[in-house]
Motif scaffolding. Structure first.
Motif, PDB file in Angstrom:
ATOM      1  N   PHE A  33       0.826  -1.200   0.000  1.00  0.00           N
ATOM      2  CA  PHE A  33       0.000   0.000   0.000  1.00  0.00           C
ATOM      3  C   PHE A  33       0.865   1.255   0.000  1.00  0.00           C
ATOM      4  O   PHE A  33       0.663   2.161  -0.805  1.00  0.00           O
ATOM      5  N   VAL A  34       1.833   1.301   0.890  1.00  0.00           N
ATOM      6  CA  VAL A  34       2.717   2.467   0.969  1.00  0.00           C
ATOM      7  C   VAL A  34       3.523   2.617  -0.323  1.00  0.00           C
ATOM      8  O   VAL A  34       3.652   3.722  -0.863  1.00  0.00           O
ATOM      9  N   GLN A  35       4.052   1.520  -0.842  1.00  0.00           N
ATOM     10  CA  GLN A  35       4.832   1.576  -2.077  1.00  0.00           C
ATOM     11  C   GLN A  35       3.991   2.082  -3.245  1.00  0.00           C
ATOM     12  O   GLN A  35       4.448   2.921  -4.022  1.00  0.00           O
ATOM     13  N   ILE A  36       2.799   1.570  -3.383  1.00  0.00           N
ATOM     14  CA  ILE A  36       1.949   1.943  -4.512  1.00  0.00           C
ATOM     15  C   ILE A  36       1.479   3.393  -4.390  1.00  0.00           C
ATOM     16  O   ILE A  36       1.485   4.138  -5.368  1.00  0.00           O
ATOM     17  N   VAL A  37       1.107   3.819  -3.203  1.00  0.00           N
ATOM     18  CA  VAL A  37       0.626   5.184  -3.010  1.00  0.00           C
ATOM     19  C   VAL A  37       1.750   6.206  -3.196  1.00  0.00           C
ATOM     20  O   VAL A  37       1.562   7.238  -3.823  1.00  0.00           O
ATOM     21  N   ARG A  38       2.923   5.904  -2.680  1.00  0.00           N
ATOM     22  CA  ARG A  38       4.006   6.899  -2.687  1.00  0.00           C
ATOM     23  C   ARG A  38       4.873   6.886  -3.945  1.00  0.00           C
ATOM     24  O   ARG A  38       5.305   7.933  -4.405  1.00  0.00           O
ATOM     25  N   ARG A  39       5.203   5.681  -4.451  1.00  0.00           N
ATOM     26  CA  ARG A  39       6.232   5.636  -5.499  1.00  0.00           C
ATOM     27  C   ARG A  39       5.951   4.611  -6.586  1.00  0.00           C
ATOM     28  O   ARG A  39       6.876   4.021  -7.139  1.00  0.00           O
ATOM     29  N   ALA A  46       7.801  -4.245  -9.311  1.00  0.00           N
ATOM     30  CA  ALA A  46       8.125  -4.644  -7.937  1.00  0.00           C
ATOM     31  C   ALA A  46       6.956  -4.377  -6.995  1.00  0.00           C
ATOM     32  O   ALA A  46       6.596  -5.233  -6.170  1.00  0.00           O
ATOM     33  N   TYR A  47       6.342  -3.226  -7.124  1.00  0.00           N
ATOM     34  CA  TYR A  47       5.268  -2.881  -6.202  1.00  0.00           C
ATOM     35  C   TYR A  47       3.991  -3.670  -6.496  1.00  0.00           C
ATOM     36  O   TYR A  47       3.236  -4.000  -5.582  1.00  0.00           O
ATOM     37  N   SER A  48       3.776  -3.998  -7.743  1.00  0.00           N
ATOM     38  CA  SER A  48       2.635  -4.855  -8.089  1.00  0.00           C
ATOM     39  C   SER A  48       2.848  -6.265  -7.548  1.00  0.00           C
ATOM     40  O   SER A  48       1.901  -6.912  -7.069  1.00  0.00           O
TER      41      SER A  48
END
Length: 146
Positions: A33-39, A46-48
């Motif tokens: 969640f943090v990875q997708i929202v922020r970057r 990677a984030y997926s």
């Protein structure tokens, strides 16, 4: 239900297994969640994959809790085998093709960021499923032909 039969199969090591899966589900969900929202634009693959790992851990947790039912037992097998495959494939690719994974996922480097728990956990999950089959799976079906 007889007084000697346990109402739940989640005791001892099974309960610990479910707790570890639940913790991994929370950790992977929070991380993704943090990875997708922020970057997300920095490393969408990677984030997926982190989000996919979160979904797999949530499904595996739920399926292990409900695995006394034949359908959920099958879902647990599918989720845990998929998890093991994901850890092995992503772990190997993150070593052989590091350019694909400039940002770590839950399964990068075989789960190094999570103390290799993602590599070991599905092995224990498979062991648990093999040794704790629900009664409906153990009993052969009897078909009557007319």
């Amino acid at each position: 239900m007889s007084p000697t039969a346990p109402s739940s199969r989640m005791t001892g090591i099974g309960r610990v297994l479910v707790i570890v899966y639940a913790v991994m589900a929370l950790a992977a969900t929070g991380r993704s969640f943090v990875q997708i929202v922020r970057r997300f634009d920095e490393a969408p693959l990677a984030y997926s994959l982190s989000a996919l790992a979160a979904v797999v851990y949530i499904l595996a947790t739920l399926a292990l809790v409900l695995a006394r039912h034949r359908g959920w037992y099958t879902v647990a097998w599918v989720a845990i085998v998929f998890e093991l495959t994901g850890v092995l494939v992503v772990g190997l690719l993150s070593i052989l093709l590091p350019a694909l994974f400039q940002h770590e996922t839950v399964w990068s480097l075989f789960g190094r960021g999570y103390l290799f728990i993602p590599l070991v956990l599905p092995v224990f999950g498979i062991w648990w499923l093999r040794t704790h089959r629900p009664a409906a799976v153990d009993q052969p079906r009897v078909e009557v032909s007319a």
